[in-house]
Motif scaffolding. Sequence first.
Motif, PDB file in Angstrom:
ATOM      1  N   ALA A  47       0.818  -1.220   0.000  1.00  0.00           N
ATOM      2  CA  ALA A  47       0.000   0.000   0.000  1.00  0.00           C
ATOM      3  C   ALA A  47       0.851   1.270   0.000  1.00  0.00           C
ATOM      4  CB  ALA A  47      -0.955  -0.006   1.195  1.00  0.00           C
ATOM      5  N   TRP A  48       2.085   1.180   0.424  1.00  0.00           N
ATOM      6  CA  TRP A  48       2.979   2.340   0.466  1.00  0.00           C
ATOM      7  C   TRP A  48       3.362   2.820  -0.930  1.00  0.00           C
ATOM      8  CZ3 TRP A  48       7.621   1.713  -1.981  1.00  0.00           C
ATOM      9  CH2 TRP A  48       8.022   0.401  -2.228  1.00  0.00           C
ATOM     10  N   MET A  49       3.207   1.980  -1.935  1.00  0.00           N
ATOM     11  CA  MET A  49       3.685   2.317  -3.278  1.00  0.00           C
ATOM     12  C   MET A  49       2.943   3.484  -3.915  1.00  0.00           C
ATOM     13  SD  MET A  49       4.429  -1.259  -5.144  1.00  0.00           S
ATOM     14  CE  MET A  49       5.521  -2.455  -4.471  1.00  0.00           C
ATOM     15  N   SER A  50       1.631   3.500  -3.825  1.00  0.00           N
ATOM     16  CA  SER A  50       0.868   4.587  -4.462  1.00  0.00           C
ATOM     17  C   SER A  50       1.204   5.951  -3.885  1.00  0.00           C
ATOM     18  CB  SER A  50      -0.630   4.317  -4.381  1.00  0.00           C
ATOM     19  OG  SER A  50      -0.965   3.269  -5.261  1.00  0.00           O
ATOM     20  N   PRO A  51       1.277   6.117  -2.553  1.00  0.00           N
ATOM     21  CA  PRO A  51       1.657   7.432  -2.038  1.00  0.00           C
ATOM     22  C   PRO A  51       3.089   7.838  -2.418  1.00  0.00           C
ATOM     23  CG  PRO A  51       0.656   6.128  -0.289  1.00  0.00           C
ATOM     24  CD  PRO A  51       0.834   5.232  -1.474  1.00  0.00           C
ATOM     25  N   VAL A  52       3.956   6.860  -2.538  1.00  0.00           N
ATOM     26  CA  VAL A  52       5.365   7.169  -2.846  1.00  0.00           C
ATOM     27  C   VAL A  52       5.566   7.408  -4.338  1.00  0.00           C
ATOM     28  CG1 VAL A  52       7.720   6.239  -2.830  1.00  0.00           C
ATOM     29  CG2 VAL A  52       6.252   5.947  -0.832  1.00  0.00           C
ATOM     30  N   PHE A  53       5.026   6.542  -5.197  1.00  0.00           N
ATOM     31  CA  PHE A  53       5.282   6.605  -6.628  1.00  0.00           C
ATOM     32  C   PHE A  53       4.105   7.126  -7.458  1.00  0.00           C
ATOM     33  CE2 PHE A  53       7.896   2.765  -5.399  1.00  0.00           C
ATOM     34  CZ  PHE A  53       9.114   3.403  -5.450  1.00  0.00           C
ATOM     35  N   GLY A  54       2.928   7.207  -6.868  1.00  0.00           N
ATOM     36  CA  GLY A  54       1.727   7.490  -7.645  1.00  0.00           C
ATOM     37  C   GLY A  54       1.211   6.194  -8.253  1.00  0.00           C
ATOM     38  N   VAL A  55       0.028   6.250  -8.840  1.00  0.00           N
ATOM     39  CA  VAL A  55      -0.583   5.034  -9.387  1.00  0.00           C
ATOM     40  C   VAL A  55       0.257   4.461 -10.521  1.00  0.00           C
ATOM     41  CG1 VAL A  55      -2.610   4.125 -10.595  1.00  0.00           C
ATOM     42  CG2 VAL A  55      -2.902   5.689  -8.673  1.00  0.00           C
ATOM     43  N   ARG A  56       0.613   5.282 -11.494  1.00  0.00           N
ATOM     44  CA  ARG A  56       1.411   4.793 -12.632  1.00  0.00           C
ATOM     45  C   ARG A  56       2.803   4.359 -12.188  1.00  0.00           C
ATOM     46  NH1 ARG A  56      -0.093   4.874 -18.185  1.00  0.00           N
ATOM     47  NH2 ARG A  56       1.996   4.054 -18.269  1.00  0.00           N
ATOM     48  N   GLY A  57       3.416   5.119 -11.301  1.00  0.00           N
ATOM     49  CA  GLY A  57       4.754   4.775 -10.825  1.00  0.00           C
ATOM     50  C   GLY A  57       4.766   3.452 -10.069  1.00  0.00           C
ATOM     51  N   ALA A  58       3.732   3.211  -9.253  1.00  0.00           N
ATOM     52  CA  ALA A  58       3.639   1.946  -8.529  1.00  0.00           C
ATOM     53  C   ALA A  58       3.509   0.789  -9.508  1.00  0.00           C
ATOM     54  CB  ALA A  58       2.454   1.972  -7.567  1.00  0.00           C
ATOM     55  N   CYS A  59       2.706   1.010 -10.525  1.00  0.00           N
ATOM     56  CA  CYS A  59       2.513  -0.025 -11.540  1.00  0.00           C
ATOM     57  C   CYS A  59       3.827  -0.294 -12.295  1.00  0.00           C
ATOM     58  CB  CYS A  59       1.398   0.403 -12.488  1.00  0.00           C
ATOM     59  SG  CYS A  59       0.675  -0.939 -13.424  1.00  0.00           S
ATOM     60  N   TRP A  60       4.530   0.744 -12.648  1.00  0.00           N
ATOM     61  CA  TRP A  60       5.827   0.587 -13.327  1.00  0.00           C
ATOM     62  C   TRP A  60       6.820  -0.127 -12.415  1.00  0.00           C
ATOM     63  CZ3 TRP A  60       8.170   2.944 -17.925  1.00  0.00           C
ATOM     64  CH2 TRP A  60       7.205   3.370 -18.844  1.00  0.00           C
ATOM     65  N   PHE A  61       6.852   0.265 -11.143  1.00  0.00           N
ATOM     66  CA  PHE A  61       7.753  -0.379 -10.177  1.00  0.00           C
ATOM     67  C   PHE A  61       7.482  -1.879 -10.125  1.00  0.00           C
ATOM     68  CE2 PHE A  61       8.704  -1.952  -5.929  1.00  0.00           C
ATOM     69  CZ  PHE A  61      10.020  -1.540  -5.759  1.00  0.00           C
ATOM     70  N   LEU A  62       6.211  -2.244 -10.056  1.00  0.00           N
ATOM     71  CA  LEU A  62       5.860  -3.667 -10.023  1.00  0.00           C
ATOM     72  C   LEU A  62       6.269  -4.367 -11.320  1.00  0.00           C
ATOM     73  CD1 LEU A  62       2.335  -3.462  -8.363  1.00  0.00           C
ATOM     74  CD2 LEU A  62       4.450  -4.336  -7.340  1.00  0.00           C
ATOM     75  N   GLY A  63       6.037  -3.710 -12.447  1.00  0.00           N
ATOM     76  CA  GLY A  63       6.398  -4.301 -13.731  1.00  0.00           C
ATOM     77  C   GLY A  63       7.892  -4.518 -13.879  1.00  0.00           C
ATOM     78  N   VAL A  64       8.671  -3.521 -13.497  1.00  0.00           N
ATOM     79  CA  VAL A  64      10.137  -3.653 -13.582  1.00  0.00           C
ATOM     80  C   VAL A  64      10.618  -4.755 -12.632  1.00  0.00           C
ATOM     81  CG1 VAL A  64      12.314  -2.457 -13.093  1.00  0.00           C
ATOM     82  CG2 VAL A  64      10.524  -1.305 -14.414  1.00  0.00           C
TER      83      VAL A  64
END
Length: 184
Positions: A58-75
């Motif tokens: 859940a920390w990913m969206s506040p840190v990276f934003g929705v798209r950034g969290a998704c990219w982080f997971l993809g990478v």
Amino acid sequence: MKYLIKVCDRFGLLQSELDYHVLRASMVLIFLFFGYQKRWDYEAQALVPYISNGPLIAWMSPVFGVRGACWFLGVSEWGFGALIFIGFWNKTAGVLGALGGIASFVCTTTIIPFMPDGWAASAGGFPAMTERVAFLMKDFALLAVSFYLLKQDLLRLSLAQYQETTPSAAAPTEISSGADRKLA
């Protein structure tokens, strides 16, 4: 049943490492395709309820934003898939990829109890799943596959290290035949 066992044995399926290689290749493909999906906005929007309700992510969206969290997971998925692929030749990379898979699937399976509307109220709730929880249930099998790959790669690494440290030329042959039975 005896006939099936004989046929499988005749084709060498009971002594081969086919299962190990098929599982490894399957994990590579899964990480490749799921990582690719994370590049697109439709996937980022679809993952909002999963990421926002995952206790470990859940920390990913506040840190990276929705798209950034998704990219982080993809990478991350591409990285784990690449390590698992390299694990065909380099068992240390395979171990790292399997550990990444374990971490990934622990994160996704822990979402299940926290998913809003995850259990179909019209069918009495738990254990009647909605599509959101059903989508995550596959991750239990993928978690098991990741543990299997980790175990197999660690066994292969330990066997290789043992063979390197054995001074006798006869000892590795004797040990490897017994270890091969344990690995299959």
